[in-house]
Scaffold this active site. Structure first.
Site, PDB file in Angstrom:
ATOM      1  N   THR A 513      46.098  22.893  -5.508  1.00 29.69           N
ATOM      2  CA  THR A 513      45.606  22.308  -6.908  1.00 29.69           C
ATOM      3  C   THR A 513      44.269  22.936  -7.447  1.00 29.69           C
ATOM      4  O   THR A 513      43.597  22.346  -8.130  1.00 29.69           O
ATOM      5  CB  THR A 513      45.900  20.881  -7.170  1.00 29.69           C
ATOM      6  OG1 THR A 513      47.408  20.801  -6.957  1.00 29.69           O
ATOM      7  CG2 THR A 513      45.665  20.404  -8.353  1.00 29.69           C
ATOM      8  N   HIS A 514      43.651  24.018  -6.849  1.00 28.99           N
ATOM      9  CA  HIS A 514      42.173  24.417  -6.761  1.00 28.99           C
ATOM     10  C   HIS A 514      42.033  25.492  -7.929  1.00 28.99           C
ATOM     11  O   HIS A 514      41.949  26.571  -7.569  1.00 28.99           O
ATOM     12  CB  HIS A 514      41.843  24.774  -5.360  1.00 28.99           C
ATOM     13  CG  HIS A 514      42.197  23.945  -4.319  1.00 28.99           C
ATOM     14  ND1 HIS A 514      42.329  24.468  -3.056  1.00 28.99           N
ATOM     15  CD2 HIS A 514      42.455  22.411  -4.304  1.00 28.99           C
ATOM     16  CE1 HIS A 514      42.613  23.258  -2.111  1.00 28.99           C
ATOM     17  NE2 HIS A 514      42.650  22.215  -2.933  1.00 28.99           N
ATOM     18  N   VAL A 515      42.502  25.040  -9.282  1.00 27.45           N
ATOM     19  CA  VAL A 515      42.234  26.112 -10.197  1.00 27.45           C
ATOM     20  C   VAL A 515      40.986  25.707 -10.872  1.00 27.45           C
ATOM     21  O   VAL A 515      40.586  24.735 -11.007  1.00 27.45           O
ATOM     22  CB  VAL A 515      43.516  25.618 -11.241  1.00 27.45           C
ATOM     23  CG1 VAL A 515      43.331  26.810 -12.558  1.00 27.45           C
ATOM     24  CG2 VAL A 515      44.785  25.787 -10.748  1.00 27.45           C
TER      25      VAL A 515
END
Lengths: 585, 221
Positions: A513-515
């Protein structure tokens, strides 16, 4: 539209950074702060205990934003037609008080010092001509050394457990000796070690690497932080990432920040409040407009507006509100929406002779090696300029998601008697060795508003233009090679690629979820949207916190860096802006 | 008023069966005899029989242990389809629906209820009456369809999800693989039992926390 009484500060989003900002401001000043959160109220640990259900939470993703209301669209390149991401895959945006900070896994590494000056570093080392085509990495405008005290504050607030490998330049075996210098040992010791971790430790030592315990915000022992918040030790229940903690052992905004805010007279939290626009005039933000839970349109005037609504929504709100210059990838002009990065989350499946008891664990329970995290150098990996944290984790695996992993060639079918027998045989003997590798920024990877698709209120969705380049494919190939050698040294059979970089960016399977990016920070108003204190260059009473500020993504997980940058922003706000409102840079 | 539809299942799938597995070795004990009629929420009885037969071919009851029949997978699927999942309450369903590259996943308009109804047509009305080899043949022919992918995914979910969702009856799926359920604490186990299977008789979430829990499909939306 109903117009409310003006407040000093309105914060959009009640996740990690919004609530951290609110905590700092309401504790250190008498300013009135309103947080608008579009999801529901904070959940108590007992409520999370009733949610230890793999189907509803790990598979149906009940803690995430309802994608039916709003999603993003994606295309691989400029000129293609984007389509909506109709069901969650490659990342999981959170919602409700605490946001994604409730369902994260707790991995709390710092970024390497070189990441913050990556443009300078790469140009100096390789020269412009040897860099990947269309590379758009930038310096952050803040250095590791400047961020270090805030990293330390974030580690103390969450009670991160780990072992220092570099204390003020002194290297300590057993910790990550390849990390940047730390001013303090971790607030808590590392966790206990699972069987899988023990295999990885031995294998990586045998190969001459430097294994270290992954720093994690799931407490290794009971801990009271400097704010006076006490939390119990993690029980390794395995319901961690994608769940809230059933005892409060994992640092979450609901358990570390909300207790501090709950009784503050100058703090107000309004859930069910969906912000649609930042109101502004003459380079001044005037407040925000939102739809409340009853569907009423409301205007909340404020002296200061803070956007803390996660990477993608921060960028989208600015685009919808017409604040800043939208980025044009063809002309290379504008700054809002540029430098979209995700992460090279690349791993291989491993199969073992003996059972792993893989249902035990915690999100960040694992070991990593720092040996290939930064730029590996042309001798080690030609053409690869950013590596990754290679790790195993005992995150706690549910039976639905872990059933059916079998070594290649063991069965032809994926159903039926023969398959069932093989799958039963391999159940609980399958693991993964993974890298969370850096993702460099490129000119063509960016975000803007979609011309076709809209959210439930009719506002345009955010459109992501994103694909892997040859550099990411080289990263993946290099990482695979290291992972396979480690896997073999662990005594495992090697399976196929887990998650991973394939030919094209794929929204259908989870990566991380590291956008990041879109509202990036930097030292110049021409090349970035916010200054090094996360203040908008053009609208000084507008601040934008979170991963949207990253000019490129680092190796490892981003949350600790996001929190450190937020602490630093809050410090600048309280120490400088409050005394003399205006541009800090 | 719509006539209520029922499915008849072996009594042992209602939780009475004690199959207790250590180290992945299934032990079958004698189950109760007879059948029980369960009300259906989405399927008609004939549809449920066909889907149940297909699930049984995907995860069969055989010499390696109990399967979809004993776990009541059909009940799980029926409830999922009748609930918010079946009606796509949590999928972005705005038009236009356009075909795209595989990296964008399922872009279709049909919701899971519609995908199953379409899949039932592909299985054929006589599916439940065919012998196993004929059934396998028909399933192989539709292996690459959205329906079959969904059906096989749901079969595994019905085998191994918490019994509150209607499948994994009597925690039979968890017993089969040695998953102990959401036990709350492994703090004292995590760094022991290296390479040794740690297996306990599984407990459901309701048993662990001592109060009833509802799945998403049972909540009003």
């Amino acid at each position: 539209m109903e117009r409310l009484k003006p407040v000093d500060m309105v914060i959009v989003g009640g996740g990690w950074t919004g609530l951290l900002m609110a905590t700092e401001i309401t504790t250190r000043t008498s300013l009135s702060v309103v947080v608008l959160e579009r999801g529901g109220a904070a959940r108590a640990p007992a409520e999370y205990a009733a949610q230890m259900d793999e189907l509803d939470y790990n598979i149906r993703l009940r803690l995430m934003q309802n994608i039916a209301d709003e999603t993003i669209t994606h295309r691989h390149s400029n000129g293609e037609r984007a389509v909506p991401v109709r069901q969650y895959g490659s990342f999981h945006p959170g919602t409700g008080v605490g946001g994604a900070g409730e369902h994260w896994g707790g991995v709390s590494n710092r970024f390497l010092p070189e990441l913050f000056i990556l443009d300078t570093y790469l140009r100096r080392k390789y020269g412009f001509a040897k860099l990947p085509e269309n590379l758009a990495v930038q310096d952050w405008g803040v250095t590791y050394e400047e961020l270090e005290p805030y990293y330390w504050r974030a580690e103390q607030m969450m009670g991160v457990g780990g072992k220092a490998g570099n204390l003020g330049g002194k290297l300590i075996e057993g910790g990550n000796t390849l990390e940047g210098p730390r001013s303090h040992e971790y607030p808590n010791p590392p966790h206990r070690m699972s069987y899988l971790m023990s295999l990885f430790q031995k294998a990586s030592l045998d190969l001459g690497y430097h294994p270290y315990p992954i720093p994690t915000a799931t407490l290794s022992q009971a801990y009271t932080n400097p704010d006076g918040i006490t939390r119990p030790a993690c029980l390794c229940c395995g319901y961690c990432s994608r769940y809230g903690c059933m005892i409060g052992a994992k640092a979450q905004p609901s358990t570390t920040l909300m207790p501090l805010l709950a009784n503050k007279k100058n703090f107000t939290l309004r859930t069910g409040s969906w912000v649609r626009r930042v109101m502004h005039r003459d380079r001044k933000a005037e407040g925000v407009s939102y739809i409340d839970s009853s569907g009423k349109e409301i205007l909340q005037p404020a002296e200061v507006v803070v956007l803390s609504s996660w990477t993608l929504n921060n960028a989208r709100l600015l685009l919808l509100s017409g604040i800043g210059d939208p980025y044009d990838p063809t002309a290379g002009k504008g700054s809002l929406g540029k430098n979209l990065t995700h992460q090279v989350s690349h791993g291989v499946h491993l199969f073992f002779d003996k059972p792993l008891n893989n249902f035990m664990g915690a999100g960040g329970l694992g070991l990593g090696i720092g040996d290939f995290e930064g730029d590996p150098g042309p001798d080690v990996a030609p053409g690869v300029m950013a590596g990754g944290a290679i790790r195993v984790t005992s995150g706690g695996e549910g039976p639905i998601s872990s059933f059916g992993r079998v070594p290649p060639g063991e069965t032809k079918s994926k159903w039926g008697s023969e398959w069932k027998k093989v799958a039963l045989n391999w159940y609980d003997r399958a693991g993964e060795i993974m890298a969370e590798a850096a993702h460099l920024a490129y000119r063509q990877n960016c975000m803007d508003l979609d011309p076709t698709y809209t959210d439930k209120f009719g506002d345009p969705l955010l459109r992501l233009t994103l694909d892997w380049t040859e550099h990411e494919k080289r990263q993946a190939a290099f990482i695979t090679k290291i992972e396979v050698s480690l896997g073999k040294a662990m005594g495992a059979k090697i399976g196929g690629i887990a998650r991973g970089v394939r030919d094209h960016y794929d929204v259908t399977y989870y990566q991380s979820t590291h956008v990041q990016g879109g509202v990036i920070m930097g030292a110049s108003p021409e090349r970035s949207v916010v200054n090094p204190w996360l203040q908008h260059w053009r609208v000084p009473n507008l601040w934008v916190t979170g991963g949207s500020a990253f000019p490129q993504n680092g190796s490892g997980n981003p949350t600790l860096t996001i929190l450190a940058a937020t602490y630093r922003a809050a410090d600048a706000f309280v120490g400088r802006y409050v005394k003399k409102p205006g541009a800090l840079a | 008023m719509k006539r209520r539809e029922f499915i008849a299942l072996p009594a042992k799938s209602l939780g009475g069966l004690l199959v207790y597995t250590l180290a992945g070795i299934p032990i079958r004990l004698m189950a109760q005899e007879g059948t029980v009629r369960l009300p259906l929420r989405f399927f008609k009885a004939t549809e449920a029989t066909a889907i149940a037969a297909a699930c049984e071919r995907i995860f069969p009851s055989d010499e390696s242990g109990p399967g979809a029949k004993e776990a009541g997978v059909i009940i799980y699927i029926d409830r999922q389809l009748a609930g918010p999942f079946g009606r796509d309450r949590y999928r972005y369903t705005k038009a236009p629906f356009v075909e795209s590259v595989p990296e964008h996943g399922y872009q279709g308009k049909a919701n899971p209820q519609e995908i199953y109804r379409d899949g039932l047509r592909q299985l054929g009305e006589d599916f439940a009456d065919l012998d196993a080899a004929k059934q396998d043949e028909r399933l192989r022919a539709i292996e690459s369809t959205a329906f079959f992918r969904m059906l096989s995914t749901h079969t595994i979910e019905g085998m191994f999800s918490d019994p509150m969702h209607g499948g994994n009856a009597g925690r039979i799926g968890w017993q089969l693989i040695g998953y102990p359920g959401p036990l709350m604490s492994y703090r004292d186990e995590i760094d022991k039992n290296y390479g040794q299977p740690w297996r306990r008789k599984p407990l459901s979430l309701e048993q662990v926390i001592g109060r009833p829990v509802k799945g998403w499909e049972d909540e009003r939306d």
